[in-house]
Motif scaffolding. Sequence first.
Motif, PDB file in Angstrom:
ATOM      1  N   GLY A 212       0.604  -1.298   0.031  1.00 34.72           N
ATOM      2  CA  GLY A 212      -0.568   0.262  -0.183  1.00 34.72           C
ATOM      3  C   GLY A 212       0.555   1.082  -0.154  1.00 34.72           C
ATOM      4  N   ASN A 213       0.220   2.413  -0.825  1.00 40.19           N
ATOM      5  CA  ASN A 213       1.000   3.583  -1.283  1.00 40.19           C
ATOM      6  C   ASN A 213       2.406   3.794  -1.443  1.00 40.19           C
ATOM      7  OD1 ASN A 213      -0.501   2.937   2.184  1.00 40.19           O
ATOM      8  ND2 ASN A 213      -0.423   5.618   0.939  1.00 40.19           N
ATOM      9  N   ILE A 214       2.722   2.391  -2.117  1.00 38.24           N
ATOM     10  CA  ILE A 214       3.642   2.763  -3.146  1.00 38.24           C
ATOM     11  C   ILE A 214       3.593   1.413  -4.037  1.00 38.24           C
ATOM     12  CG2 ILE A 214       6.109   1.085  -3.487  1.00 38.24           C
ATOM     13  CD1 ILE A 214       6.679   0.976  -0.782  1.00 38.24           C
ATOM     14  N   PHE A 215       3.640   2.849  -5.216  1.00 34.33           N
ATOM     15  CA  PHE A 215       3.701   1.575  -7.033  1.00 34.33           C
ATOM     16  C   PHE A 215       4.580   2.707  -7.685  1.00 34.33           C
ATOM     17  CE2 PHE A 215       1.480   5.963  -6.574  1.00 34.33           C
ATOM     18  CZ  PHE A 215       0.850   6.571  -8.182  1.00 34.33           C
ATOM     19  N   GLN A 216       4.666   2.211  -9.781  1.00 32.09           N
ATOM     20  CA  GLN A 216       5.586   2.162 -10.093  1.00 32.09           C
ATOM     21  C   GLN A 216       5.060   2.306 -12.171  1.00 32.09           C
ATOM     22  OE1 GLN A 216       7.754  -0.953 -11.772  1.00 32.09           O
ATOM     23  NE2 GLN A 216       6.413  -2.436 -11.091  1.00 32.09           N
TER      24      GLN A 216
ATOM     25  N   HIS B 131       6.313   6.480  -3.520  1.00 37.87           N
ATOM     26  CA  HIS B 131       6.416   5.923  -2.303  1.00 37.87           C
ATOM     27  C   HIS B 131       5.746   6.820  -0.718  1.00 37.87           C
ATOM     28  CE1 HIS B 131       8.156   5.442   2.158  1.00 37.87           C
ATOM     29  NE2 HIS B 131       8.711   3.014   1.570  1.00 37.87           N
ATOM     30  N   MET B 132       4.465   6.537  -1.177  1.00 40.02           N
ATOM     31  CA  MET B 132       3.854   8.110  -0.610  1.00 40.02           C
ATOM     32  C   MET B 132       3.164   7.298   0.988  1.00 40.02           C
ATOM     33  SD  MET B 132       3.182  10.464  -2.516  1.00 40.02           S
ATOM     34  CE  MET B 132       5.023  10.196  -2.986  1.00 40.02           C
ATOM     35  N   LYS B 133       3.817   6.005   1.648  1.00 36.70           N
ATOM     36  CA  LYS B 133       3.743   6.072   2.982  1.00 36.70           C
ATOM     37  C   LYS B 133       4.553   7.444   3.172  1.00 36.70           C
ATOM     38  CE  LYS B 133       4.320   0.765   2.771  1.00 36.70           C
ATOM     39  NZ  LYS B 133       2.940   1.380   3.559  1.00 36.70           N
ATOM     40  N   SER B 134       3.886   7.662   5.113  1.00 37.67           N
ATOM     41  CA  SER B 134       3.886   8.916   5.599  1.00 37.67           C
ATOM     42  C   SER B 134       5.884   8.418   6.827  1.00 37.67           C
ATOM     43  CB  SER B 134       3.492   9.175   7.019  1.00 37.67           C
ATOM     44  OG  SER B 134       2.028   9.266   5.973  1.00 37.67           O
ATOM     45  N   LYS B 135       5.575   7.056   6.313  1.00 43.49           N
ATOM     46  CA  LYS B 135       7.242   6.697   7.346  1.00 43.49           C
ATOM     47  C   LYS B 135       8.305   5.985   6.373  1.00 43.49           C
ATOM     48  CE  LYS B 135       9.299   4.423  11.405  1.00 43.49           C
ATOM     49  NZ  LYS B 135       9.433   4.516  12.922  1.00 43.49           N
ATOM     50  N   PHE B 136       9.534   5.873   6.006  1.00 45.97           N
ATOM     51  CA  PHE B 136      10.110   5.269   5.164  1.00 45.97           C
ATOM     52  C   PHE B 136      10.284   3.664   5.838  1.00 45.97           C
ATOM     53  CE2 PHE B 136      13.662   3.192   3.321  1.00 45.97           C
ATOM     54  CZ  PHE B 136      13.724   2.691   2.504  1.00 45.97           C
ATOM     55  N   ILE B 137       9.909   2.962   5.667  1.00 45.64           N
ATOM     56  CA  ILE B 137      10.843   1.098   6.713  1.00 45.64           C
ATOM     57  C   ILE B 137      11.178   0.543   5.586  1.00 45.64           C
ATOM     58  CG2 ILE B 137       9.740  -0.924   7.988  1.00 45.64           C
ATOM     59  CD1 ILE B 137       7.383   0.383   8.394  1.00 45.64           C
ATOM     60  N   LYS B 138      12.359   0.074   5.022  1.00 41.82           N
ATOM     61  CA  LYS B 138      13.835  -0.631   4.851  1.00 41.82           C
ATOM     62  C   LYS B 138      12.906  -2.303   3.600  1.00 41.82           C
ATOM     63  CE  LYS B 138      18.135  -2.519   3.770  1.00 41.82           C
ATOM     64  NZ  LYS B 138      18.924  -3.211   4.390  1.00 41.82           N
ATOM     65  N   ASN B 139      11.834  -2.445   4.885  1.00 42.65           N
ATOM     66  CA  ASN B 139      11.318  -4.669   4.628  1.00 42.65           C
ATOM     67  C   ASN B 139       9.767  -3.944   4.169  1.00 42.65           C
ATOM     68  OD1 ASN B 139      11.353  -6.612   4.551  1.00 42.65           O
ATOM     69  ND2 ASN B 139       9.175  -6.668   6.269  1.00 42.65           N
TER      70      ASN B 139
ATOM     71  N   LEU C 235       9.632  -1.462   1.248  1.00 45.47           N
ATOM     72  CA  LEU C 235      10.305  -1.089  -0.134  1.00 45.47           C
ATOM     73  C   LEU C 235      10.914  -2.453  -0.997  1.00 45.47           C
ATOM     74  CD1 LEU C 235      10.742   0.601  -2.516  1.00 45.47           C
ATOM     75  CD2 LEU C 235      13.007   1.469  -1.648  1.00 45.47           C
ATOM     76  N   LYS C 236      11.584  -3.067   0.272  1.00 47.51           N
ATOM     77  CA  LYS C 236      11.988  -4.512  -0.193  1.00 47.51           C
ATOM     78  C   LYS C 236      11.637  -5.443  -0.430  1.00 47.51           C
ATOM     79  CE  LYS C 236      14.867  -8.568   1.890  1.00 47.51           C
ATOM     80  NZ  LYS C 236      15.399  -8.669   2.849  1.00 47.51           N
ATOM     81  N   LYS C 237       9.939  -5.691   0.026  1.00 49.52           N
ATOM     82  CA  LYS C 237       8.534  -6.062  -0.373  1.00 49.52           C
ATOM     83  C   LYS C 237       8.195  -6.158  -2.055  1.00 49.52           C
ATOM     84  CE  LYS C 237       7.267  -7.876   4.309  1.00 49.52           C
ATOM     85  NZ  LYS C 237       6.008  -7.645   5.085  1.00 49.52           N
TER      86      LYS C 237
END
Length: 202
Positions: A52-56, A68-76, A78-80
């Motif tokens: 959710g909140n990530i698209f290409q 990457h429209m998530k309020s907080k960046f979490i490495k995992n 983006l990895k997923k």
Amino acid sequence: MNNESQDIIKSFTVVKEMLTDRNIDITNLESYSENEIEVLISASNTSGTKNGNIFQIKVNDDIKIIYHMKSKFIKNDLKKFLSTIEKDEEYKHIIFIFKEKINNNNEKNIKDLLDGVTYELFPIKNLLFNITKHSYVPKHELLSVDQANNIMTNYSIKKSQFPIILKTDPVARYYDFKSGQLIKVYRSSTATGESITYRYCV
């Protein structure tokens, strides 16, 4: 349409202008209507969506844009998301657009995930207006190696002796100027007309 969706659509327009100014073919991007962008946004925001909140959006066979429209960046997270990309999609260049500015630690995490892929990072607020259209921003033109060599020969000067432009400068980032390149800058004045200066990117 909410404010975030409006910002995404505005930024998408600026990104298309930015890539065009880099002489990159944006034929694929031109096929996206505002409604289609909204569909991508809605799909990424659907409750329960894995990423959710990530698209290409694909630019061409080498370049893609990732929002990457998530309020907080979490490495995992983006990895997923990156793990869902088909194995045969070997992109060489990714333009990331984030809801907020990414700090140095998170940039290192992104670098680790991409394993040598060229990437650019932009907070979305920096792409809501085309900086090159500002009245105070002069025209910048990247010179070819031959053009740069001719200028240096004519002026009997080395690149490093020219005034500099940092590769982190907003205009340099817009055009994706690289260290070692020579940039021609056109400045207009009501008193003197047009003048030309050169900047060395570092």
